[in-house]
Design an enzyme around this catalytic site. Sequence first.
Site, short mmCIF file in Angstrom:
data_model
loop_
_atom_site.label_atom_id
_atom_site.label_comp_id
_atom_site.label_asym_id
_atom_site.label_seq_id
_atom_site.Cartn_x
_atom_site.Cartn_y
_atom_site.Cartn_z
CG ASP A 99 -6.52 -8.49 7.75
OD1 ASP A 99 -5.66 -8.32 8.63
OD2 ASP A 99 -6.70 -7.70 6.81
NE ARG B 232 -2.00 -0.90 3.74
CZ ARG B 232 -1.63 0.18 4.42
NH1 ARG B 232 -2.03 1.39 4.03
NH2 ARG B 232 -0.87 0.08 5.49
CE LYS C 228 -3.34 -10.15 12.37
NZ LYS C 228 -3.96 -8.96 11.72
CB THR C 229 -0.96 -15.27 10.69
OG1 THR C 229 -1.34 -14.00 10.15
CG2 THR C 229 -1.39 -16.37 9.74
CG HIS D 199 -6.29 -4.67 11.26
ND1 HIS D 199 -5.00 -4.19 11.30
CD2 HIS D 199 -6.33 -5.52 10.21
CE1 HIS D 199 -4.29 -4.72 10.32
NE2 HIS D 199 -5.08 -5.54 9.65
CE LYS E 286 -5.34 -4.49 5.23
NZ LYS E 286 -5.93 -5.14 6.44
CB SER F 12 3.76 -6.94 10.70
OG SER F 12 4.62 -7.81 10.02
NE ARG G 133 0.73 -9.02 2.36
CZ ARG G 133 0.14 -8.77 3.52
NH1 ARG G 133 -0.84 -9.54 3.93
NH2 ARG G 133 0.53 -7.77 4.26
#
Length: 541
Positions: free
Chosen positions: A260, A61, A245-246, A222, A202, A241, A325
């Site tokens: 997400d 982004r 979390k993942t 989020h 986003k 990041s 990604r």
Amino acid sequence: MLEFGIKSKKSGLTESGIKQVKEAWWNLDPSQLTEIALQNREGTLSDTGALMCDTGQFTGRSPKDRFIVRDSKTENAVWWGDINIPIPPDSFDRLYAKMLGYLADKKVYVRDAYAGADKTHRIKLRVINTVAWHNLFCFNMFIRPERYQLETFVPNFTIINCPGFLADPETDGTRQENFSVIDLTRRIILIGGTGYSGEMKKGIFSVLNFLLPLEEGVFPMHCSANMGIKDRDTAIFFGLSGTGKTTLSADPERLLIGDDEHGWTMRNVFNFEGGCYAKTVGLSHEKEPEIFNAIKFGAILENTRFLPESREVDYDNVEVTENTRVSYPISYIPNAVEPSIGGIPKNIFFLTCDAFGVMPPIQRLSTAQAMYHFVSGYTSKVAGTEDGVKEPTPVFSACFGAPFMPLHPAEYAKLLGRKLEENHTNVWLINTGWTGGPYGVGSRIKLKYTRAMISAALSGILDNVGYRTHSLFGAEIPTSCPGVPAEILSPRETWKNDQAFYQMANKLVLKFHKNFDQFRGNTGADILLGEPKVNEQYQKA
């Protein structure tokens, strides 16, 4: 205008202001879009059947080039500044008119979809792309209507995405030739000059973060979310990041709600999306088997590279970007639930990677502390990565997602506080970072210990143990946890040097204070009650 595919009988391109295109291909399936993308030389197939594409100049982004139209609807509602950058309505008008002219001789791919698994709170979205793989990305990431729903679909929000269209900063009010402009009154997002697909995802997240709290009282988050297979208890994981979390939410013993973006209503937690957009750098079957196995036909890999003389993806290759990604439908994850809806959360986990080595591996937060840490959104980068850096670098991102939050962070924190009080939800602050000293001195907290603490919290075991109060952060620290050595629960004990520990802890607390100064003028006393305190005994002059 030639049109093909499953087109709505009630709403066409003219409702989006588009009177002329060369061809419009409506709601194509993944096989059709993949075939067209290959014909257009937009990408190649990997050995597993995934479509590999490059995003061009922008591999992430561009937050400084994302604008919100400043008008009567947004003037007094949006928290304007470096994150939410205003643009006047007439600049939007010029860009919009130019983009419509640009589309006149172009082939476009149109996708009708939903954002929001809860039918009561979803928006009906129409995406118009000039690139086929971008349209496949939207098939993956948004919620897919049934055929009968497509035939009568009428959108209430539109994205027009033209990577080949460049703005003129001198006349269009943009910073550069690339841009993402959100008009919340007309309910249109214009994206140009960038091939990064995440701008669409986003952009809609930002829209929902504005509309849902103000118009429907829904708390947007989020975060990732999962729930128990047997008890159906919902858990939420916030984290920037590198905090895990993942990894920590992808529990094979629990069902995945989403990875997400979610909303919390009076009766449930629901996923905004219909897919996952996962980082792939360093990916392997051993580390992340669910993600690895999801990279098959229909999935899209971004900015990855093959191993030499093969179509096997080299996930360690970062010659294009470290932000490689993959996008895929959530159904590609075996333990995902559809529709992606869970109950009221019983436990919330704030994940941080504290490289200062002073935060306990687990703390139970009061409502005030939860609101404060939510506004702060703390993690840290490790020291030693740049010349002259002698200590860890703190990173704060309000609400664990500042770039996507149009309202003042305190508004989201107040919504969180109300939800916690109404539902008696536990909030845990989990440190996945260092213990026994800062980065370079101490050691990383073992993943097995973090998993054991989260498991104990989810099962209710930590409801029945003793607690003590942290002298600086004020939160409760459990005195015992199955599978975790008692000394690990107390970072001060792992340091073996009280003075060094408290001096480092004071440094971190002062960084929290300094970061929070930007919010104090719009933050109530109920949130400030959760602020950590300096230990004056060890504070250097």
